[in-house]
Write an enzyme that holds these catalytic residues in place. Structure first.
Site, short mmCIF file in Angstrom:
data_model
loop_
_atom_site.label_atom_id
_atom_site.label_comp_id
_atom_site.label_asym_id
_atom_site.label_seq_id
_atom_site.Cartn_x
_atom_site.Cartn_y
_atom_site.Cartn_z
CG ASP A 1 -26.71 78.37 -28.26
OD1 ASP A 1 -26.78 77.66 -29.28
OD2 ASP A 1 -25.68 78.52 -27.58
CG HIS B 1 -22.70 79.90 -35.64
ND1 HIS B 1 -21.44 79.38 -35.43
CD2 HIS B 1 -23.51 79.28 -34.74
CE1 HIS B 1 -21.49 78.49 -34.45
NE2 HIS B 1 -22.74 78.40 -34.01
C1 HEM Z 1 -26.40 76.98 -33.99
C2 HEM Z 1 -24.52 80.10 -30.81
C3 HEM Z 1 -20.27 77.77 -31.06
C4 HEM Z 1 -22.42 74.27 -33.60
C5 HEM Z 1 -26.24 78.06 -33.16
C6 HEM Z 1 -27.23 79.09 -32.93
C7 HEM Z 1 -26.70 79.95 -32.03
C8 HEM Z 1 -25.38 79.48 -31.70
C9 HEM Z 1 -27.35 81.20 -31.46
C10 HEM Z 1 -28.60 79.16 -33.64
C11 HEM Z 1 -29.67 78.38 -32.97
C12 HEM Z 1 -29.47 76.91 -32.83
O1 HEM Z 1 -29.82 76.10 -33.69
O2 HEM Z 1 -28.90 76.53 -31.81
C13 HEM Z 1 -23.21 79.74 -30.62
C14 HEM Z 1 -22.26 80.50 -29.82
C15 HEM Z 1 -21.07 79.84 -29.89
C16 HEM Z 1 -21.25 78.68 -30.73
C17 HEM Z 1 -22.58 81.76 -29.06
C18 HEM Z 1 -19.75 80.21 -29.27
C19 HEM Z 1 -19.12 81.28 -29.61
C20 HEM Z 1 -20.48 76.62 -31.79
C21 HEM Z 1 -19.47 75.63 -32.06
C22 HEM Z 1 -20.09 74.64 -32.78
C23 HEM Z 1 -21.48 75.03 -32.97
C24 HEM Z 1 -18.01 75.70 -31.60
C25 HEM Z 1 -19.54 73.34 -33.33
C26 HEM Z 1 -18.28 72.97 -33.29
C27 HEM Z 1 -23.70 74.70 -33.91
C28 HEM Z 1 -24.67 73.91 -34.67
C29 HEM Z 1 -25.81 74.71 -34.81
C30 HEM Z 1 -25.52 75.95 -34.10
C31 HEM Z 1 -24.49 72.49 -35.18
C32 HEM Z 1 -27.10 74.35 -35.54
C33 HEM Z 1 -26.98 74.70 -37.01
C34 HEM Z 1 -28.26 74.43 -37.76
O3 HEM Z 1 -28.58 73.25 -37.95
O4 HEM Z 1 -28.94 75.42 -38.13
N1 HEM Z 1 -25.12 78.33 -32.41
N2 HEM Z 1 -22.56 78.65 -31.14
N3 HEM Z 1 -21.67 76.23 -32.36
N4 HEM Z 1 -24.25 75.91 -33.59
FE1 HEM Z 1 -23.40 77.30 -32.42
#
Ligand code: HEM
Length: 332
Positions: free
Chosen positions: A152, A225
């Site tokens: 993450d 996601h």
């Molecule tokens: C990407 C986990 C909630 C925004 C990711 C990634 C994971 C992850 C594993 C892929 C790796 C990375 O680029 O970080 C989670 C989990 C969440 C959660 C476990 C809670 C259940 C959220 C929320 C938002 C968010 C609520 C925004 C309101 C993003 C963004 C990316 C991302 C902007 C990067 C997307 C990209 O450019 O590829 N998240 N996330 N995430 N997440 Fe989350």
């Protein structure tokens, strides 16, 4: 050209650490409570130094932020242009719900003793001016994996880009150097998540689980996601800065992610929430939410470090104080 240096941000851009404590509190009613919190603003930096100096290599930092109604009660006008109560998205089981919160503390360090000590000192100094409504101790899980097993934070902006995406500039000059921060506490159904094949989980996140490599565009679902949280404006990607932390109590069957996202406006984070909870297009929602439930939600303004220190002397005028709502128990 003016000689005044740009206001210094709080520790929004500090590198991710092994531990964090997230505290959300509501402001208790009464002029005395507001006065205590204002005075406390002036003490925060000194308390971070007091604890952090004892172990400088452990990167102790603290970001303090205020909810919309609390801002009015504590400081009156002017107010940060884009500060408003948390906007809810979705419905039923899949809702990004607002929960009470006037003050957010995001404390980070590479060891829990420093986080714990600072949290204790900051909280004690607030006394009975606030009621703590949520407190989470987060930890780093292996190679920066969320508790669901995926790395993450990979696509976070870095360096100059991180500053550009998170620090308010001329668009709200009085609050330059500040940021907005949105937090949500998620609980995961790990039994259901672990019953999926790794391939299904990878389709939900949009990356390979072991290697963390992004799925090729031709196989990456538009509901993944990472697809739903990728935003573009005029052909340019709009990013936010995240420092989510796993938390939990295995004995109680609790497994969670504390989501924290910083940006220079709430708009991109809210757009991501809409894409996740409602869908892009509507219905094409984030399947991670079939296994995760948001149980808190708050939006806060992070004053610059300079402004935080000077807020001690910034009470609302008599007229404003008369109309400011008592914010105990208010949504952020
Ligand atoms: C990407 C986990 C909630 C925004 C990711 C990634 C994971 C992850 C594993 C892929 C790796 C990375 O680029 O970080 C989670 C989990 C969440 C959660 C476990 C809670 C259940 C959220 C929320 C938002 C968010 C609520 C925004 C309101 C993003 C963004 C990316 C991302 C902007 C990067 C997307 C990209 O450019 O590829 N998240 N996330 N995430 N997440 Fe989350």
């Amino acid at each position: 050209m003016s000689d005044t240096p740009a206001p210094l941000s709080q520790a929004v851009h500090n590198p991710t650490t092994r531990h964090a404590i997230f505290i959300v509190a509501t402001l208790n009613a009464g002029a005395g409570a507001a006065e205590t919190v204002r005075g406390w603003c002036e003490d925060v930096a000194a308390l971070v130094r007091t604890v952090g100096t004892r172990s400088p290599q452990e990167n102790l930092s603290c970001v303090c932020a205020f909810g919309s109604r609390a801002w009015d009660t504590l400081f009156g006008s002017p107010r940060p242009a884009a500060l408003h109560p948390f906007r809810e998205f979705g419905s039923g089981e899949r809702t990004a719900a607002a929960t009470p919160g006037d003050l957010l503390l995001h404390i980070r360090a590479d060891s829990m003793d420093l986080c714990f000590e600072l949290a204790t000192l900051l909280r004690n100094r607030l006394g009975d001016a606030v009621t703590v409504v949520d407190e989470v101790q987060g930890f780093r899980y292996f190679d920066r994996r969320a508790i669901i097993g995926f790395v993450d934070g990979t696509e976070n902006p870095e360096g100059r880009e991180a500053v550009d995406f998170t620090v308010i500039g001329d668009e709200d000059a009085e609050f330059a150097g500040g940021s907005y921060v949105l937090v949500q506490k998620y609980l995961h159904d790990m039994t259901a998540w672990n019953s999926l094949t790794v391939e299904s989980q990878e389709g939900i996140i949009g990356r390979h689980k072991l290697s963390n490599v992004e799925l090729d565009d031709d196989i990456k679902p538009s509901s993944s996601h990472s697809a739903l949280t990728t935003l573009e404006e005029n052909g340019q990607e709009v990013k936010i800065l995240r420092d989510n932390m796993p938390f939990g109590r295995p004995g109680a069957g609790e497994f969670g992610t504390y989501f924290i996202g910083y940006a220079r406006s709430p708009a991109p984070i809210e757009q991501m929430l809409e894409n996740m909870f409602v869908g892009r297009p509507p219905g094409n929602y984030d399947r991670l939410l079939d296994y995760s439930r948001a149980i808190t939600g708050g939006l806060f303004f992070v004053p610059s470090a300079d402004l935080l220190e000077s807020l001690a002397s910034r009470a609302p005028s008599a007229g404003e104080a008369a109309v400011a709502p008592a914010s105990a128990g208010s949504a952020a």
